[in-house]
Design a protein around this motif. Sequence first.
Motif, PDB file in Angstrom:
ATOM      1  N   CYS A  73       0.807  -1.238   0.000  1.00  0.00           N
ATOM      2  CA  CYS A  73       0.000   0.000   0.000  1.00  0.00           C
ATOM      3  C   CYS A  73       0.835   1.281   0.000  1.00  0.00           C
ATOM      4  O   CYS A  73       0.287   2.387   0.082  1.00  0.00           O
ATOM      5  N   SER A  74       2.139   1.167  -0.122  1.00  0.00           N
ATOM      6  CA  SER A  74       3.006   2.347  -0.075  1.00  0.00           C
ATOM      7  C   SER A  74       3.428   2.805  -1.463  1.00  0.00           C
ATOM      8  O   SER A  74       3.388   2.043  -2.430  1.00  0.00           O
ATOM      9  N   ILE A  75       3.837   4.074  -1.545  1.00  0.00           N
ATOM     10  CA  ILE A  75       4.441   4.660  -2.739  1.00  0.00           C
ATOM     11  C   ILE A  75       5.752   5.303  -2.312  1.00  0.00           C
ATOM     12  O   ILE A  75       5.812   6.016  -1.302  1.00  0.00           O
ATOM     13  N   LEU A  76       6.802   5.057  -3.074  1.00  0.00           N
ATOM     14  CA  LEU A  76       8.140   5.553  -2.729  1.00  0.00           C
ATOM     15  C   LEU A  76       8.740   6.334  -3.879  1.00  0.00           C
ATOM     16  O   LEU A  76       8.629   5.924  -5.038  1.00  0.00           O
ATOM     17  N   ALA A  77       9.373   7.478  -3.575  1.00  0.00           N
ATOM     18  CA  ALA A  77      10.145   8.243  -4.559  1.00  0.00           C
ATOM     19  C   ALA A  77      11.619   8.086  -4.213  1.00  0.00           C
ATOM     20  O   ALA A  77      12.035   8.342  -3.078  1.00  0.00           O
ATOM     21  N   THR A  78      12.412   7.641  -5.185  1.00  0.00           N
ATOM     22  CA  THR A  78      13.838   7.380  -4.987  1.00  0.00           C
ATOM     23  C   THR A  78      14.670   8.262  -5.898  1.00  0.00           C
ATOM     24  O   THR A  78      14.339   8.428  -7.081  1.00  0.00           O
ATOM     25  N   ASP A  79      15.745   8.826  -5.371  1.00  0.00           N
ATOM     26  CA  ASP A  79      16.652   9.648  -6.176  1.00  0.00           C
ATOM     27  C   ASP A  79      17.456   8.762  -7.113  1.00  0.00           C
ATOM     28  O   ASP A  79      18.064   7.776  -6.687  1.00  0.00           O
ATOM     29  N   VAL A  80      17.467   9.091  -8.391  1.00  0.00           N
ATOM     30  CA  VAL A  80      18.144   8.271  -9.391  1.00  0.00           C
ATOM     31  C   VAL A  80      19.659   8.278  -9.189  1.00  0.00           C
ATOM     32  O   VAL A  80      20.318   7.242  -9.299  1.00  0.00           O
ATOM     33  N   GLU A  81      20.231   9.419  -8.880  1.00  0.00           N
ATOM     34  CA  GLU A  81      21.686   9.539  -8.758  1.00  0.00           C
ATOM     35  C   GLU A  81      22.252   8.865  -7.518  1.00  0.00           C
ATOM     36  O   GLU A  81      23.304   8.235  -7.557  1.00  0.00           O
ATOM     37  N   THR A  82      21.535   8.986  -6.398  1.00  0.00           N
ATOM     38  CA  THR A  82      22.068   8.486  -5.122  1.00  0.00           C
ATOM     39  C   THR A  82      21.407   7.204  -4.627  1.00  0.00           C
ATOM     40  O   THR A  82      21.981   6.490  -3.805  1.00  0.00           O
ATOM     41  N   GLY A  83      20.193   6.917  -5.084  1.00  0.00           N
ATOM     42  CA  GLY A  83      19.466   5.769  -4.581  1.00  0.00           C
ATOM     43  C   GLY A  83      18.785   6.033  -3.243  1.00  0.00           C
ATOM     44  O   GLY A  83      18.170   5.136  -2.656  1.00  0.00           O
ATOM     45  N   VAL A  86      13.551   9.754  -1.280  1.00  0.00           N
ATOM     46  CA  VAL A  86      13.191  11.170  -1.296  1.00  0.00           C
ATOM     47  C   VAL A  86      11.906  11.393  -0.511  1.00  0.00           C
ATOM     48  O   VAL A  86      11.773  12.353   0.247  1.00  0.00           O
ATOM     49  N   ALA A  87      10.948  10.493  -0.695  1.00  0.00           N
ATOM     50  CA  ALA A  87       9.680  10.576   0.022  1.00  0.00           C
ATOM     51  C   ALA A  87       9.021   9.208   0.028  1.00  0.00           C
ATOM     52  O   ALA A  87       9.069   8.495  -0.968  1.00  0.00           O
ATOM     53  N   ARG A  88       8.427   8.862   1.171  1.00  0.00           N
ATOM     54  CA  ARG A  88       7.710   7.593   1.269  1.00  0.00           C
ATOM     55  C   ARG A  88       6.335   7.846   1.892  1.00  0.00           C
ATOM     56  O   ARG A  88       6.220   8.490   2.933  1.00  0.00           O
ATOM     57  N   LEU A  89       5.305   7.315   1.225  1.00  0.00           N
ATOM     58  CA  LEU A  89       3.941   7.368   1.742  1.00  0.00           C
ATOM     59  C   LEU A  89       3.565   5.952   2.135  1.00  0.00           C
ATOM     60  O   LEU A  89       3.263   5.116   1.276  1.00  0.00           O
ATOM     61  N   GLU A  90       3.620   5.665   3.429  1.00  0.00           N
ATOM     62  CA  GLU A  90       3.422   4.301   3.903  1.00  0.00           C
ATOM     63  C   GLU A  90       2.007   3.796   3.637  1.00  0.00           C
ATOM     64  O   GLU A  90       1.795   2.631   3.349  1.00  0.00           O
ATOM     65  N   ASN A  91       1.025   4.659   3.769  1.00  0.00           N
ATOM     66  CA  ASN A  91      -0.372   4.265   3.558  1.00  0.00           C
ATOM     67  C   ASN A  91      -0.986   5.123   2.457  1.00  0.00           C
ATOM     68  O   ASN A  91      -2.012   5.772   2.656  1.00  0.00           O
ATOM     69  N   ALA A  92      -0.342   5.089   1.297  1.00  0.00           N
ATOM     70  CA  ALA A  92      -0.812   5.877   0.157  1.00  0.00           C
ATOM     71  C   ALA A  92      -2.219   5.453  -0.243  1.00  0.00           C
ATOM     72  O   ALA A  92      -3.049   6.271  -0.635  1.00  0.00           O
ATOM     73  N   HIS A  93      -2.481   4.146  -0.171  1.00  0.00           N
ATOM     74  CA  HIS A  93      -3.806   3.583  -0.448  1.00  0.00           C
ATOM     75  C   HIS A  93      -4.179   2.632   0.681  1.00  0.00           C
ATOM     76  O   HIS A  93      -3.313   2.199   1.454  1.00  0.00           O
ATOM     77  N   ASP A 112      -5.479   1.199  -7.222  1.00  0.00           N
ATOM     78  CA  ASP A 112      -5.277   0.069  -6.321  1.00  0.00           C
ATOM     79  C   ASP A 112      -6.210  -1.114  -6.592  1.00  0.00           C
ATOM     80  O   ASP A 112      -6.973  -1.125  -7.557  1.00  0.00           O
ATOM     81  N   ASP A 113      -6.140  -2.100  -5.695  1.00  0.00           N
ATOM     82  CA  ASP A 113      -6.876  -3.355  -5.834  1.00  0.00           C
ATOM     83  C   ASP A 113      -8.382  -3.218  -5.670  1.00  0.00           C
ATOM     84  O   ASP A 113      -9.133  -4.109  -6.071  1.00  0.00           O
ATOM     85  N   LYS A 114      -8.832  -2.146  -5.063  1.00  0.00           N
ATOM     86  CA  LYS A 114     -10.257  -1.970  -4.813  1.00  0.00           C
ATOM     87  C   LYS A 114     -10.876  -0.877  -5.684  1.00  0.00           C
ATOM     88  O   LYS A 114     -11.938  -0.347  -5.364  1.00  0.00           O
ATOM     89  N   GLY A 115     -10.201  -0.493  -6.755  1.00  0.00           N
ATOM     90  CA  GLY A 115     -10.774   0.440  -7.716  1.00  0.00           C
ATOM     91  C   GLY A 115     -10.604   1.897  -7.383  1.00  0.00           C
ATOM     92  O   GLY A 115     -11.256   2.757  -7.984  1.00  0.00           O
ATOM     93  N   ARG A 125       3.947  16.516  -2.488  1.00  0.00           N
ATOM     94  CA  ARG A 125       4.004  15.149  -1.970  1.00  0.00           C
ATOM     95  C   ARG A 125       2.721  14.792  -1.231  1.00  0.00           C
ATOM     96  O   ARG A 125       2.736  14.229  -0.131  1.00  0.00           O
ATOM     97  N   SER A 126       1.613  15.151  -1.848  1.00  0.00           N
ATOM     98  CA  SER A 126       0.314  14.932  -1.223  1.00  0.00           C
ATOM     99  C   SER A 126      -0.729  14.568  -2.265  1.00  0.00           C
ATOM    100  O   SER A 126      -0.567  14.844  -3.455  1.00  0.00           O
ATOM    101  N   CYS A 127      -1.824  13.949  -1.812  1.00  0.00           N
ATOM    102  CA  CYS A 127      -2.919  13.563  -2.682  1.00  0.00           C
ATOM    103  C   CYS A 127      -3.840  14.754  -2.899  1.00  0.00           C
ATOM    104  O   CYS A 127      -4.344  15.341  -1.938  1.00  0.00           O
ATOM    105  N   SER A 128      -4.076  15.097  -4.150  1.00  0.00           N
ATOM    106  CA  SER A 128      -4.945  16.234  -4.457  1.00  0.00           C
ATOM    107  C   SER A 128      -6.379  15.794  -4.739  1.00  0.00           C
ATOM    108  O   SER A 128      -7.323  16.541  -4.494  1.00  0.00           O
TER     109      SER A 128
END
Length: 334
Positions: A73-83, A86-93, A112-115, A125-128
């Motif tokens: 249920c999480s979404i993660l943003a990772t920096d390409v250069e460093t790995g 950058v930001a993690r949303l543990e309960n994005a859905h 997600d799985d429930k439509g 870094r937020s849901c609009s």
Amino acid sequence: MEVDLGANAFGIDFHPSKNLVAAGLIDGQLHLYRYDTESSLVRERKVRAHKESCRAVRFIDGGQRIVTASADCSILATDVETGASVARLENAHEDAVNTLITVTETTIASGDDKGCVKIWDTRQRSCSHEFNVHEDYISDMTFASDTMKLVATRTSPRFRKIIKNLFCVVDGTSPNPSFLEMEIDLGANAFGIDFHPSKNLVAAGLIDGQLHLYRYDTESSLVRERKVRAHKESCRAVRFIDDGQRIVTASADCSILATDVETGASVARLENAHEDAVNTLITVTETTIASGDDKGCVKIWDTRQRSCSHEFNVHEDYISDMTFVSDTMKLVAT
């Protein structure tokens, strides 16, 4: 180019300008590879991105970040250069996240799985916006920038229905998105669907070998335009080509068929296009398509000459997906 990832890959994506490809794996890892003209793939980075499977991966911010979505249920943003994270949303859905697409330079969408579909502002870094568009999982999403429309599709648990939900996303600021829902029972399980590039048409390839063509309108109705007995066995892949003038289908009977959209007539049939069942089709250029089969063979086809221009035995197992990057002229088969 070929590399053993060490685990099954759920999703891959290419960097918009560099020779980089990212893969999200079933064990939750994110791999980043660099490729060159010598046909070599070198792993640049390995990141433990999620606790459960990494189901979707996308480069964003001009390729500076990689966004991944997971069954945890999480979404993660990772920096390409460093790995670095950058930001993690543990309960994005509330449920497992299956799909990710880029909507604008600063907006992405996840399903997600429930439509449930969510629109995210990558700067804040937020849901609009959040939309419960289906009762079942989101199988795919497509965004049309010219009309600012996002389409979220799903197949039913028995894969017998096409449902298309359409809602307005205007720079992520639309307070009252308009919904347009269409549903139809195909009568048989569907292996693949594709939408016409400019007309309100959707094509479906069925398990019984039939090809169905439907027209939809603003009244939320789907009307079958055509029903074609395309193949002897299951129709596993379907694609509009030639600016929507033709539909190409691929089958478990090893054949590939081109059908005229207007008349439903067979334009060209390759009875033994592959030695094994054909699973996947993608458009490479305006006059070129690629197909992949059950034994790992990929073929490139010239649609004008109706002939195979290249053949590659890239895997020992079936081709599950293919992606083509036009700016680097690279095709990856997984």
